[in-house]
Write a protein that holds these residues in place. Structure first.
Motif, mmCIF file in Angstrom:
data_model
loop_
_atom_site.group_PDB
_atom_site.id
_atom_site.type_symbol
_atom_site.label_atom_id
_atom_site.label_comp_id
_atom_site.label_asym_id
_atom_site.label_seq_id
_atom_site.Cartn_x
_atom_site.Cartn_y
_atom_site.Cartn_z
ATOM 1 N N ILE A 29 0.876 -1.172 0.000
ATOM 2 C CA ILE A 29 0.000 0.000 0.000
ATOM 3 C C ILE A 29 0.912 1.221 0.000
ATOM 4 C CG2 ILE A 29 -1.900 1.195 1.127
ATOM 5 C CD1 ILE A 29 -2.572 -1.473 2.519
ATOM 6 N N ILE A 30 0.854 1.975 -1.065
ATOM 7 C CA ILE A 30 1.831 3.026 -1.351
ATOM 8 C C ILE A 30 1.193 4.398 -1.165
ATOM 9 C CG2 ILE A 30 3.299 4.012 -3.163
ATOM 10 C CD1 ILE A 30 3.371 1.141 -4.379
ATOM 11 N N ARG A 31 1.882 5.283 -0.464
ATOM 12 C CA ARG A 31 1.333 6.638 -0.323
ATOM 13 C C ARG A 31 1.387 7.350 -1.669
ATOM 14 N NH1 ARG A 31 3.375 11.587 3.571
ATOM 15 N NH2 ARG A 31 5.074 11.635 2.035
ATOM 16 N N GLY A 32 0.219 7.792 -2.103
ATOM 17 C CA GLY A 32 0.159 8.563 -3.336
ATOM 18 C C GLY A 32 0.588 10.006 -3.122
ATOM 19 N N GLY A 33 0.166 10.555 -1.993
ATOM 20 C CA GLY A 33 0.508 11.936 -1.695
ATOM 21 C C GLY A 33 -0.251 12.419 -0.483
ATOM 22 N N TYR A 34 -0.383 13.737 -0.400
ATOM 23 C CA TYR A 34 -1.028 14.326 0.775
ATOM 24 C C TYR A 34 -1.593 15.688 0.407
ATOM 25 C CZ TYR A 34 3.721 16.258 0.924
ATOM 26 O OH TYR A 34 4.927 16.828 0.581
ATOM 27 N N GLY A 35 -2.678 16.025 1.099
ATOM 28 C CA GLY A 35 -3.314 17.310 0.808
ATOM 29 C C GLY A 35 -3.915 17.342 -0.586
ATOM 30 N N ARG A 36 -4.168 18.542 -1.053
ATOM 31 C CA ARG A 36 -4.835 18.696 -2.350
ATOM 32 C C ARG A 36 -3.894 18.751 -3.536
ATOM 33 N NH1 ARG A 36 -8.496 23.831 -1.368
ATOM 34 N NH2 ARG A 36 -6.817 24.311 0.097
ATOM 35 N N GLN A 73 -11.571 16.964 -3.018
ATOM 36 C CA GLN A 73 -10.505 17.445 -3.900
ATOM 37 C C GLN A 73 -9.262 16.578 -3.751
ATOM 38 O OE1 GLN A 73 -10.468 21.594 -2.505
ATOM 39 N NE2 GLN A 73 -11.079 22.219 -4.569
ATOM 40 N N GLU A 74 -8.994 16.128 -2.520
ATOM 41 C CA GLU A 74 -7.865 15.224 -2.314
ATOM 42 C C GLU A 74 -8.079 13.917 -3.078
ATOM 43 O OE1 GLU A 74 -6.238 16.662 2.071
ATOM 44 O OE2 GLU A 74 -7.706 15.034 1.975
ATOM 45 N N LEU A 79 -6.741 10.357 -7.641
ATOM 46 C CA LEU A 79 -7.125 9.685 -8.882
ATOM 47 C C LEU A 79 -6.271 10.150 -10.056
ATOM 48 C CD1 LEU A 79 -10.982 9.839 -8.355
ATOM 49 C CD2 LEU A 79 -9.589 7.754 -8.386
ATOM 50 N N GLU A 80 -5.965 11.425 -10.078
ATOM 51 C CA GLU A 80 -5.084 11.967 -11.121
ATOM 52 C C GLU A 80 -3.688 11.344 -11.008
ATOM 53 O OE1 GLU A 80 -2.678 16.095 -11.339
ATOM 54 O OE2 GLU A 80 -4.857 16.326 -11.306
ATOM 55 N N THR A 81 -3.210 11.178 -9.781
ATOM 56 C CA THR A 81 -1.862 10.670 -9.533
ATOM 57 C C THR A 81 -1.703 9.219 -9.956
ATOM 58 O OG1 THR A 81 -1.593 12.217 -7.686
ATOM 59 C CG2 THR A 81 -0.122 10.310 -7.727
#
Length: 208
Positions: A29-36, A73-74, A79-81
């Motif tokens: 399970i990989i962190r995609g990112g954080y915040g918006r 928005q996050e 989803l974009e990432t």
């Protein structure tokens, strides 16, 4: 049968996924990112490395949302990432103490209502996009924040660093944050999963 997995972010540094595969990692399970706006600095290396080794992946997104609209928005940024990558495991909403502390510094108080509202906003956006949504929480949040009547339909990722969990009804249990794997210097969060359906992109009929 239980399945052994890890969750990782840029905080783990550069990872050798060949060695992690050899160490017995069956999913990640990989962190995609954080915040918006922020994508994890190692997301692309991690997801490409895991997939190249045939390791199925899920994604988690750390929230700094002050309201449900920002949580949605996050989800859109997440989803974009992940576009273009095969994500079979769930996409998890990660609302933790740092989420609350950050909001407090902005003059916003987040509590039980916000935890559930934000989770629903994020997870429903993930579901509409065709992915399996999930929620991450620890024992403290399980007791104080989680409303199973609202969140029980999502995959439950539960964190408690112990020899056995104090709760039931979870799908994935994160049981340690200090594992050493594949000769890496960093500590790994490690998890156990018992429902093989999640590894192939399916959903659970009922949590647990």
């Amino acid at each position: 049968m239980s399945y052994f997995g890890i969750d990782v972010s840029e905080n783990n540094g550069k990872l050798d996924w060949t060695k992690l595969k050899a160490a017995g990692v069956q999913y990640a399970i990989i962190r995609g990112g954080y915040g918006r706006y922020a994508v994890d600095g190692e997301f692309r290396n991690n997801i490409q490395g895991a997939l190249a080794q045939g390791i199925p992946v899920g994604v988690y997104w750390f929230s700094y949302a002050a309201n449900a609209a920002a949580a949605k928005q996050e989800a859109q940024k997440c989803l974009e990432t992940i576009q273009g990558y095969e994500v079979k495991l769930p996409i998890f909403f990660d609302f933790e103490y740092d989420t609350v502390d950050y909001a407090e510094r902005q003059g916003v108080t987040l509590g039980r209502q916000a935890f559930n509202d934000h989770t629903v906003a994020f997870c429903e956006a993930i579901k509409v996009a065709g992915y399996t949504p999930g929620v991450y929480y620890n024992y403290d949040y399980y007791n104080r924040y989680v409303d199973k009547s609202r969140l029980g339909g999502y995959v439950q990722w539960y964190a408690q660093y112990a020899s056995k969990p104090d709760v039931s009804g979870y799908d994935i249990w994160q049981y340690s944050s200090t594992a050493k794997l594949g000769g890496h210097a960093c500590n790994f969060d490690v998890n156990t999963l018992e429902n093989a359906v999640l590894l192939s992109g399916g959903t659970v009929a009922e949590p647990g």
